[in-house]
Each structure stands twice: as structure tokens, then as C-alpha cells.
Design an enzyme around this catalytic site. Structure first.
Site, short mmCIF file in Angstrom:
data_model
loop_
_atom_site.label_atom_id
_atom_site.label_comp_id
_atom_site.label_asym_id
_atom_site.label_seq_id
_atom_site.Cartn_x
_atom_site.Cartn_y
_atom_site.Cartn_z
N LYS A 1 -34.06 27.77 -0.03
CA LYS A 1 -35.13 28.11 -0.97
C LYS A 1 -35.08 27.19 -2.16
O LYS A 1 -34.02 26.88 -2.68
CB LYS A 1 -34.98 29.58 -1.43
N GLU B 1 -33.10 32.10 -6.48
CA GLU B 1 -33.95 32.21 -5.28
C GLU B 1 -33.15 32.28 -3.99
O GLU B 1 -33.59 32.86 -3.01
CB GLU B 1 -34.93 31.03 -5.20
N GLU C 1 -31.09 32.91 1.49
CA GLU C 1 -31.77 31.78 2.15
C GLU C 1 -31.39 30.48 1.44
O GLU C 1 -31.84 30.21 0.34
CB GLU C 1 -33.28 32.00 2.14
N GLU D 1 -43.17 42.81 -1.73
CA GLU D 1 -41.84 42.23 -2.03
C GLU D 1 -41.32 42.90 -3.29
O GLU D 1 -42.06 43.09 -4.24
CB GLU D 1 -41.91 40.73 -2.37
#
Ligand SMILES: *[C@@H]1O[C@H](CO)[C@@H](O)[C@H](O)[C@H]1NC(C)=O
Length: 346
Positions: free
Chosen positions: A321, A327, A318, A267
Site C-alpha cells: 500500500k 496504510e 498489505e 470501510e
């Protein structure tokens, strides 16, 4: 020209073509080190089939999946996208204590998808090295490896786990990199396993978080845009933080009998919103990820010329999250499949 000569000639032409084909396959491979993580902590993402089409449309040839998402696996059937498949953290305890559970997991999620190109199985993601799940990771890796070997897939699929650089005690300058002593009971068996199986270590690596935690670091150094190399480490010069962190982990591995290991960056990314308004911008996210994609085609100062297999986090913003507001903003795409900023994978 004699007939025998002609006969002798045609196989060699075939083998030259074969060689060329192999060479081109190798070139394409080394040119395509980049993948993208397909995180799904959201309630508004497009159907998996459309997501796979989006990967193909943007020529993204590798994908990381955090768990056996059957819609995604179904949609990946027959595709050329190479896949890193995660074993969910919640399954580690059960799998670590039962070979039958490991066999079932591999049967249901890997063997049953024999037309999906699995590359790695990541047994757990960012497990806290001193937390309650830590003792399960090594044994779960062993059991998944057994299951993979029994299924005859050991040559195709490598088993690993994804860690984060918090495991480092020291990381500056990179050559002094070492693991925290109290993390060694967690790490040493994993390193031994990886060395024994010639599997890479997966490392989630975010210069963004290092940058926001330490304002001694310049934004340019974090974004790969520093005009000079601010860090000198013996003979090596560091122009960006990504290389410095990666080489610190390599140095730490050398000190823990893991000098032969390859690291895959499982990542990396930069949030486009949700934090400091000067830092978490679409423009900075674009600069970071564009430079990352270019940069990993070469190596680090410690390992020059070795392309760094890297997975950008993440495909989509997203919206479910948890944690910091940033995030929710690591995505390259909005859920409606529009790019958050222009990005080129070619
Ligand atoms: C890891 O687990 C230990 C023990 O439970 C805890 O003290 C520590 O805060 C945890 N670290 C992280 C980063 O969650």
C-alpha cells in the site's frame, strides 16, 4: 380426533417450522452485520482458498472485494459468504460510455459466478468528486444496473458506489451535516440513482483520520470508550465519533433528497502501527475494531435500533500500500494468517 383434523394440522405444523426457520434466518442475519474487506495490495498474502477458510474459521460472513479477483471469486463458489464486488476505478470511463462493456463486465465477473452470493456492486471506490473520473461514476452505475437487470439479478444485487466523508461541508454537530456545494453535481445524480433503485450509499468512514486531523477530538471518543457523551445535538447525545460522522452523512442526505437512503459503512478500521506511537498501537486497533463489531449491532442516535452493516478494513496488513506508513497496518491478520491482535466476530 378426526382424520380431517389431523390432515389440517400437519400443514400448519410445517408452516410453524417454516416460520421459525425464517425467524431464525432473520435473527442470524441481523446478528451478522459485520464483514471484512479483502484488500490485496501485497505480495505475500496466502492463496485465496486459504483466505476463504480463514473467513469461515473466524465466522466472518461478509466480504468486500475491490475488483473482480478471479482467484477469490473461484474460491468463493458455493460458499455462504456475502460479497460486495467492486468495479475498478480504471474501468469507469469505458463502462460509463459503453453498455457492451458493462454487459461484459457483469457477464465475466457476476453471471459466470452464479454460485457466489453477491450483495452489492460498488461502482468505483473513493472517486474524487471534483476530479477527472467524477463524471463517469453516475453513468457507469446506470450501465452496470442495466446489465444486472438484464441478467435478471436486480432483486438480489444492488448497485452503488463507495464515497468518503470528505464530501461533507459541515459535520458538527451531526444534525448540521451537509454536502459540499461543489460536490453536488457529482453526488446528486448518484443520490437520485440510489433512491430510484432502493440501493444503499456505501461510505468509507474512519474516525481514526478525523482524530489525527483534529486534536479537539478525544481518543476515547474515537475509540468508543468515552464514559460520557461529549456531544449534545438537540435531543441526541453522541458518545462516539463513528455515530457522529454517520449521522452527519444521514443529515446531509436528507438535505439532498436522499432521506430514504440507507448507508452501508463500506470501510472502517484503525491502524495497529506506522503512526503516532500513542495512537497506532495494536491495543487501540483491537479496542476500536472490537467495539465497532459490537456497536454496529445497534443503530446511531438518529436511527436507533437499525443495525449498521459495516465492513472492517482490512483482512491483512498489505505491504504494497502506498501513502502514509499506517496504510500498511490496517490488517486484522498478518499474511501468515496469525491475528495481529485477538478479535472475536461472534
Ligand atoms: C480532486 O481533484 C481536484 C481537481 O483535479 C484536485 O484539485 C483535488 O486536489 C483533488 N482532491 C483530492 C482529495 O485528491
Amino acid at each position: 380426533m378426526s382424520k380431517s383434523h389431523l390432515v389440517a394440522k400437519s400443514p400448519s405444523r410445517v408452516s410453524i417450522l417454516l416460520l421459525l426457520g425464517l425467524l431464525m434466518a432473520t435473527l442470524t442475519k441481523t446478528g451478522a452485520q459485520i464483514g471484512v474487506c479483502y484488500g490485496t495490495v501485497a505480495n505475500n498474502l496466502p492463496p485465496a482458498q486459504e483466505v476463504i477458510s480463514l473467513y469461515n474459521q473466524y465466522n466472518i460472513q461478509r466480504m468486500r472485494l475491490y475488483g473482480p479477483n478471479h482467484d477469490a471469486l473461484q474460491a468463493l463458489r458455493g460458499s455462504n459468504i456475502e460479497v460486495v464486488l467492486g468495479v475498478e476505478n480504471e474501468r469507469l470511463q469505458d463502462i460509463s460510455s459503453s453498455q457492451d462493456s458493462a454487459n461484459d463486465w457483469v457477464q465475466n465477473n457476476v453471471v459466470n459466478y452464479n454460485d457466489v452470493k453477491f450483495k452489492y456492486i460498488a461502482v468505483g471506490n473513493e472517486i474524487n468528486a471534483t476530479g477527472p473520473d467524477a463524471p463517469f461514476v453516475g453513468p457507469a452505475m446506470e450501465r452496470i444496473q442495466n446489465a444486472i437487470s438484464t441478467a435478471g439479478l436486480a432483486n438480489q444485487i444492488k448497485v452503488s458506489t463507495a464515497v468518503y466523508p470528505i464530501i461533507l461541508e459541515k459535520s458538527y454537530p451531526p444534525s448540521t451535516g451537509s454536502f459540499r456545494q461543489n460536490y453536488r453535481p457529482f453526488l446528486d445524480p448518484i443520490i437520485g440513482f440510489l433512491v430510484g433503485n432502493q440501493s444503499p450509499l456505501l461510505v468509507n468512514m474512519y474516525p481514526y483520520f478525523s482524530y489525527i486531523q483534529s486534536r479537539d477530538i478525544s481518543l476515547e471518543y474515537a475509540l468508543f470508550t468515552s464514559p460520557s457523551a461529549p456531544v449534545n445535538d438537540g435531543d441526541l447525545q453522541y458518545q462516539n465519533l463513528f455515530d457522529a460522522i454517520l449521522d452527519a452523512v444521514y443529515s446531509a442526505l436528507e438535505k439532498a433528497e436522499g432521506g430514504s437512503l440507507k448507508i452501508v459503512v463500506s470501510e472502517s478500521g484503525w491502524p495497529s502501527d506506522g503512526g503516532d506511537r500513542q495512537v497506532t498501537t495494536k491495543e487501540n486497533a483491537r479496542i476500536y475494531n472490537s467495539n465497532l463489531i459490537k456497536h454496529v449491532k445497534g443503530g446511531t442516535p438518529k436511527k436507533p435500533g437499525n443495525p449498521i452493516e459495516t465492513y472492517v478494513f482490512s483482512m491483512f496488513n498489505e505491504n504494497e500500500k502506498q501513502g502514509e506508513a499506517t496504510e500498511k497496518h490496517f490488517g486484522l491478520f498478518f499474511p501468515n494468517k496469525e491475528p495481529v491482535y485477538p478479535i472475536d466476530f461472534n
